[in-house]
Design a protein around this motif. Structure first.
Motif, PDB file in Angstrom:
ATOM      1  N   TYR A 161       0.865  -0.996   0.159  1.00  0.00           N
ATOM      2  CA  TYR A 161      -0.106   0.154  -0.087  1.00  0.00           C
ATOM      3  C   TYR A 161       0.925   1.200  -0.069  1.00  0.00           C
ATOM      4  CZ  TYR A 161      -4.551  -2.141   0.575  1.00  0.00           C
ATOM      5  OH  TYR A 161      -5.854  -2.906   0.208  1.00  0.00           O
ATOM      6  N   ASN A 162       2.038   1.322  -0.683  1.00  0.00           N
ATOM      7  CA  ASN A 162       2.749   2.420  -0.945  1.00  0.00           C
ATOM      8  C   ASN A 162       2.212   3.109  -2.163  1.00  0.00           C
ATOM      9  OD1 ASN A 162       4.818   4.288  -2.035  1.00  0.00           O
ATOM     10  ND2 ASN A 162       6.350   3.253  -0.460  1.00  0.00           N
ATOM     11  N   TYR A 163       1.250   4.108  -1.899  1.00  0.00           N
ATOM     12  CA  TYR A 163       0.594   4.690  -2.997  1.00  0.00           C
ATOM     13  C   TYR A 163       1.389   5.385  -3.953  1.00  0.00           C
ATOM     14  CZ  TYR A 163      -2.898   3.836   0.700  1.00  0.00           C
ATOM     15  OH  TYR A 163      -3.544   3.422   1.799  1.00  0.00           O
ATOM     16  N   GLY A 164       2.550   5.944  -3.521  1.00  0.00           N
ATOM     17  CA  GLY A 164       3.322   6.748  -4.672  1.00  0.00           C
ATOM     18  C   GLY A 164       3.773   5.709  -5.593  1.00  0.00           C
ATOM     19  N   SER A 165       4.419   4.475  -4.971  1.00  0.00           N
ATOM     20  CA  SER A 165       4.971   3.487  -5.855  1.00  0.00           C
ATOM     21  C   SER A 165       3.984   2.832  -6.872  1.00  0.00           C
ATOM     22  CB  SER A 165       5.558   2.435  -5.219  1.00  0.00           C
ATOM     23  OG  SER A 165       6.937   2.982  -4.309  1.00  0.00           O
ATOM     24  N   VAL A 166       2.655   2.558  -6.081  1.00  0.00           N
ATOM     25  CA  VAL A 166       1.769   1.855  -6.926  1.00  0.00           C
ATOM     26  C   VAL A 166       1.143   3.026  -8.037  1.00  0.00           C
ATOM     27  CG1 VAL A 166      -0.756   1.235  -6.793  1.00  0.00           C
ATOM     28  CG2 VAL A 166       0.807   0.394  -5.004  1.00  0.00           C
ATOM     29  N   ALA A 167       0.867   3.967  -7.662  1.00  0.00           N
ATOM     30  CA  ALA A 167       0.765   4.993  -8.741  1.00  0.00           C
ATOM     31  C   ALA A 167       1.818   5.240  -9.929  1.00  0.00           C
ATOM     32  CB  ALA A 167       0.560   6.266  -8.270  1.00  0.00           C
ATOM     33  N   ASP A 168       2.808   5.109  -9.677  1.00  0.00           N
ATOM     34  CA  ASP A 168       4.059   5.010 -10.679  1.00  0.00           C
ATOM     35  C   ASP A 168       3.916   3.659 -11.434  1.00  0.00           C
ATOM     36  OD1 ASP A 168       4.937   7.460  -9.804  1.00  0.00           O
ATOM     37  OD2 ASP A 168       6.326   6.667  -8.707  1.00  0.00           O
ATOM     38  N   LEU A 169       3.828   2.591 -10.758  1.00  0.00           N
ATOM     39  CA  LEU A 169       3.685   1.257 -11.695  1.00  0.00           C
ATOM     40  C   LEU A 169       2.530   1.304 -12.542  1.00  0.00           C
ATOM     41  CD1 LEU A 169       4.918  -0.999  -8.654  1.00  0.00           C
ATOM     42  CD2 LEU A 169       6.098  -0.671 -10.949  1.00  0.00           C
ATOM     43  N   LEU A 170       1.339   2.012 -12.039  1.00  0.00           N
ATOM     44  CA  LEU A 170       0.012   1.743 -12.721  1.00  0.00           C
ATOM     45  C   LEU A 170       0.002   2.760 -13.818  1.00  0.00           C
ATOM     46  CD1 LEU A 170      -2.531   1.302  -9.963  1.00  0.00           C
ATOM     47  CD2 LEU A 170      -1.551  -0.397 -11.366  1.00  0.00           C
ATOM     48  N   GLY A 171       0.901   3.983 -13.679  1.00  0.00           N
ATOM     49  CA  GLY A 171       1.187   4.914 -14.941  1.00  0.00           C
ATOM     50  C   GLY A 171      -0.021   5.903 -14.664  1.00  0.00           C
ATOM     51  N   ILE A 172      -0.534   6.196 -13.254  1.00  0.00           N
ATOM     52  CA  ILE A 172      -1.571   7.160 -12.950  1.00  0.00           C
ATOM     53  C   ILE A 172      -1.148   8.142 -12.014  1.00  0.00           C
ATOM     54  CG2 ILE A 172      -3.428   5.744 -13.918  1.00  0.00           C
ATOM     55  CD1 ILE A 172      -3.881   4.785 -11.059  1.00  0.00           C
ATOM     56  N   GLY A 173      -1.557   9.045 -11.756  1.00  0.00           N
ATOM     57  CA  GLY A 173      -1.389  10.226 -10.630  1.00  0.00           C
ATOM     58  C   GLY A 173      -2.148   9.625  -9.043  1.00  0.00           C
ATOM     59  N   ARG A 174      -1.513  10.020  -8.295  1.00  0.00           N
ATOM     60  CA  ARG A 174      -1.980   9.546  -6.879  1.00  0.00           C
ATOM     61  C   ARG A 174      -3.360  10.061  -6.629  1.00  0.00           C
ATOM     62  NH1 ARG A 174       1.854   9.042  -2.575  1.00  0.00           N
ATOM     63  NH2 ARG A 174       0.378  10.188  -1.245  1.00  0.00           N
ATOM     64  N   THR A 175      -3.912  11.232  -7.211  1.00  0.00           N
ATOM     65  CA  THR A 175      -5.266  11.475  -6.854  1.00  0.00           C
ATOM     66  C   THR A 175      -6.225  10.736  -7.878  1.00  0.00           C
ATOM     67  OG1 THR A 175      -4.745  13.744  -7.065  1.00  0.00           O
ATOM     68  CG2 THR A 175      -6.953  13.333  -7.445  1.00  0.00           C
ATOM     69  N   THR A 176      -5.889  10.234  -9.163  1.00  0.00           N
ATOM     70  CA  THR A 176      -6.618   9.031  -9.757  1.00  0.00           C
ATOM     71  C   THR A 176      -6.476   7.717  -9.198  1.00  0.00           C
ATOM     72  OG1 THR A 176      -5.726  10.067 -12.019  1.00  0.00           O
ATOM     73  CG2 THR A 176      -6.599   7.871 -12.021  1.00  0.00           C
ATOM     74  N   LEU A 177      -5.293   7.603  -8.475  1.00  0.00           N
ATOM     75  CA  LEU A 177      -5.522   6.089  -7.648  1.00  0.00           C
ATOM     76  C   LEU A 177      -6.469   6.239  -6.566  1.00  0.00           C
ATOM     77  CD1 LEU A 177      -4.237   3.454  -7.102  1.00  0.00           C
ATOM     78  CD2 LEU A 177      -2.527   4.653  -5.742  1.00  0.00           C
ATOM     79  N   TRP A 178      -6.479   7.287  -5.754  1.00  0.00           N
ATOM     80  CA  TRP A 178      -7.303   7.441  -4.743  1.00  0.00           C
ATOM     81  C   TRP A 178      -8.655   7.339  -5.223  1.00  0.00           C
ATOM     82  CZ3 TRP A 178      -6.944   7.282   0.334  1.00  0.00           C
ATOM     83  CH2 TRP A 178      -5.692   7.393   0.820  1.00  0.00           C
ATOM     84  N   ARG A 179      -9.163   8.087  -6.326  1.00  0.00           N
ATOM     85  CA  ARG A 179     -10.521   8.080  -7.041  1.00  0.00           C
ATOM     86  C   ARG A 179     -10.705   6.631  -7.255  1.00  0.00           C
ATOM     87  NH1 ARG A 179      -9.506  11.677 -10.632  1.00  0.00           N
ATOM     88  NH2 ARG A 179      -9.724  10.311 -12.390  1.00  0.00           N
ATOM     89  N   LYS A 180     -10.068   5.887  -8.081  1.00  0.00           N
ATOM     90  CA  LYS A 180     -10.360   4.646  -8.326  1.00  0.00           C
ATOM     91  C   LYS A 180     -10.445   3.638  -7.264  1.00  0.00           C
ATOM     92  CE  LYS A 180      -8.408   4.818 -12.781  1.00  0.00           C
ATOM     93  NZ  LYS A 180      -9.467   4.325 -13.689  1.00  0.00           N
ATOM     94  N   MET A 181      -9.553   3.916  -6.260  1.00  0.00           N
ATOM     95  CA  MET A 181      -9.667   2.841  -4.908  1.00  0.00           C
ATOM     96  C   MET A 181     -11.076   3.191  -4.327  1.00  0.00           C
ATOM     97  SD  MET A 181      -5.976   3.432  -3.241  1.00  0.00           S
ATOM     98  CE  MET A 181      -6.386   2.643  -1.754  1.00  0.00           C
TER      99      MET A 181
END
Length: 611
Positions: A581-601
């Motif tokens: 659950y390292n959000y920065g690393s996850v966002a980078d791996l998925l190729g999306i921004g952190r805000t987009t990651l949070w919205r999808k979560m």
């Protein structure tokens, strides 16, 4: 962790978009709602450097833990409003709690706070006059209708006014169980229906409709032998009061209700000091609880899945009570851990927690184990000996495998639950005990009742609150969190180097079905740590059964007939788990921004765990 809060005028909310995003992205728990024209944000952060509060503080002043909790209680009790005692604040808070649950923004602190707020409201309403009488004209008008007609369930009302006026008076009359209510503007009312109208409510702006009203009222009262109520919310200068001269018509202008409202407001004001005392006492209790470690059940139950968050929610609700709890679930799901979490979070937390497995003790010894025995009760009973009911006095008695309890003892247990008394084997007198009962089973007790293997009366006595612990295969988000926890625990106990899971091993664990649940996972991780030749757990370190019964993540077999959204959700969950659950690393791996990651979560109901 502590609660912080901000308040600003809702018309200025666009200026604080970045603040809202900061709170949403950084907080462990958060809620927000609008009340009395202001927008409130409350959040919990586990950030040791307090960077979230510092960032928010630059834009708007924040309130600390004590003041924030106190503000929530005061809002919910209606002390932050000119309409003292109104429930509007609690309705806003309740809506925020519901929204927080749906978004996955709720955790132990707000869940417990919501329960405490409800308890305070019950206490205040039963012991003070904070809710005495009505303090708005619509409710006062509805009360007047009840005084005139008594039961309103057979009465009909007609309303002239705009939509908001209609909704206000409709709500007030429906609280008094009005039979029917119609809007003059929306319904075509025929003369045959007019004679059935008992109450005519006229809203503001009626001056433009005077001719129509003068024409209507005689039709409304025609052929009526009973009373007719005309409620006028229009201008006090209108001449509608003349209609009160018609036989059987009670004419009342809303301004005449002001004295009733003023008197009730004074009665409510007199209740404020006592209400403040009740609130402050509960605030202190909440602060003591939140600043202790009792609330943090995450240390004993490792869980990130939304299924387990629902279990946590039930734990927070039942913990402050003495309600009997039955915990059901497959073997190895952690039912006893749930019972211990309830005990730890309760007022009995510093008292004994005694657990007994009803299926592990021979039937001829179980009765004396539970209830004790007196000297001479049987061969070898050379002295009085108390049972575990006595040992658990003041605390909790956890009856594991309750379905295995013999029928004869089920009768005695039922009597103990009903009377809070126990009688030792061979004894003639009973003893009072103060014990909270929790029980667990991996069987369907209701089915056991149908098969005459479990007493129906005992089943219903035990089944006050049921908590179902889901199997591990249904909460995939917990698998790697648990696996990493067991690896850390092994390292701490053995003083060996720290272990980590390889990506391929993690994939296998996620895909395995875990028939033995958490207990099986713990044993697998322990075995892997013992047998591994390095600090990295590889697929070869896992039992053959796991490799044979797992599918590769996102392979054709595991994604067959999945929609694009389902595929995206699965990929996000796997990536989050693999990266702890390292959000920065996850966002980078998925190729999306952190805000987009949070919205999808939030879209997929994936619980955030903070940073």
């Amino acid at each position: 962790m502590k609660i912080s809060g901000i308040k600003y005028h809702s018309s200025d909310s666009t200026e604080f978009t970045s603040v809202q995003e900061t709170i949403s992205a950084k907080s462990v728990e958060s809620i927000n709602f609008i009340y009395q024209g202001y927008e409130y944000h409350f959040w919990v952060s586990n950030d040791p450097e307090n960077s979230l509060n510092q960032k928010v503080q630059k834009s708007i002043p924040i309130t600390g833990h004590h003041e924030s909790v106190q503000n929530i209680f005061r809002i919910c009790c209606g002390l932050s409003s000119e309409q003292i005692g109104t429930r509007e604040g609690f309705k806003s808070f309740k809506s925020a709690i519901k929204s927080g649950k749906e978004k996955g923004n709720l955790g132990p602190l707000f869940s417990r706070l919501y329960i405490d707020v409800q308890a305070v409201l019950r206490s205040i309403y039963s012991s003070t006059s904070l809710r005495a009488g009505v303090i708005d004209k619509f409710s006062a008008a509805a009360d007047l209708a009840v005084k005139i007609f008594g039961d309103l369930s057979s009465k009909s009302a007609l309303v002239s006014g705009d939509k908001s006026f209609f909704e206000e008076i409709k709500e007030a009359l429906e609280e008094k169980d009005i039979g029917s209510i119609m809007s003059l503007e929306e319904y075509k009312v025929g003369d045959d229906e007019l004679s059935s109208i008992d109450i005519f409510v006229i809203g503001e702006g009626a001056a433009s409709k005077l001719d129509k009203i003068y024409e209507l009222v005689p039709k409304l009262t025609k052929s009526k032998d009973s009373s007719f109520l005309l409620l006028d919310f229009g201008s006090a200068a209108s001449s509608l009061h003349k209609l009160g001269n018609i036989s059987n018509v009670y004419y009342t202008h809303a301004s005449s209700l002001d004295s009733v409202i003023s008197r009730n407001l004074n009665i409510r004001r007199d209740a404020i000091p006592e209400t403040e005392k009740i609130i402050e006492s509960r605030v202190k209790d909440f602060l003591n609880w939140s600043e202790s470690d009792k609330w943090d059940i995450s240390k004993s139950i490792i869980a990130r899945s939304h299924q387990m968050q629902k279990v946590f929610e039930l734990i927070y609700k039942v913990a402050p009570t003495d309600a009997i709890v039955i915990i059901s679930g497959e073997t190895g799901t952690g039912k006893e851990l749930v019972a211990k979490a309830i005990h730890k979070s309760s007022k009995r937390g510093d008292k004994p927690f005694i657990a007994i497995n009803c299926g592990a003790i021979p039937e001829n010894l179980l009765e004396s184990t539970l209830f004790g025995y007196v000297k001479g009760a049987f061969t070898g009973a050379v002295e009085n000996k108390p049972g575990i009911f006595h040992a658990a006095d003041g605390g909790v008695l956890f009856l594991d495998e309750i379905a295995e309890l013999p029928m004869m003892l089920q009768v005695k247990l039922l009597r103990a639950l009903q009377d809070n008394e126990i009688t030792p084997v061979g004894g003639n007198s009973s003893t009072k005990v103060n014990v909270r009962i929790m029980a667990a089973t991996n069987k369907d007790l209701l089915n056991q009742v149908k098969e005459k293997k479990f007493r129906e009366d005992l089943y219903y006595r035990l089944n006050v609150v049921e908590i179902v612990v889901p199997p591990l295969r249904e909460r995939v988000d917990d698998i790697l969190a648990l696996a990493n926890h067991f690896l850390r625990d092994h390292s701490n106990r053995t003083k060996y180097e720290k272990f980590k899971l390889s990506d391929s091993a993690a994939d296998l664990l996620i895909q395995y079905q875990w028939p033995g649940n958490v207990r099986e996972l713990q044993n697998v991780i322990e075995r892997a740590a013992v047998l591994s030749d390095s600090s990295t757990i590889l697929p070869s370190d896992l039992p053959e059964g796991i490799m044979e019964n797992s599918n590769t993540p996102l392979s054709d077999s595991s994604t067959k007939e999945m929609t694009l959204e389902e595929l995206e959700e699965k990929h996000i969950r796997i990536t989050l788990n693999k990266n702890n659950y390292n959000y920065g690393s996850v966002a980078d791996l998925l190729g999306i921004g952190r805000t987009t990651l949070w919205r999808k979560m939030k879209k997929y109901g994936i619980i955030s765990t903070g940073e």
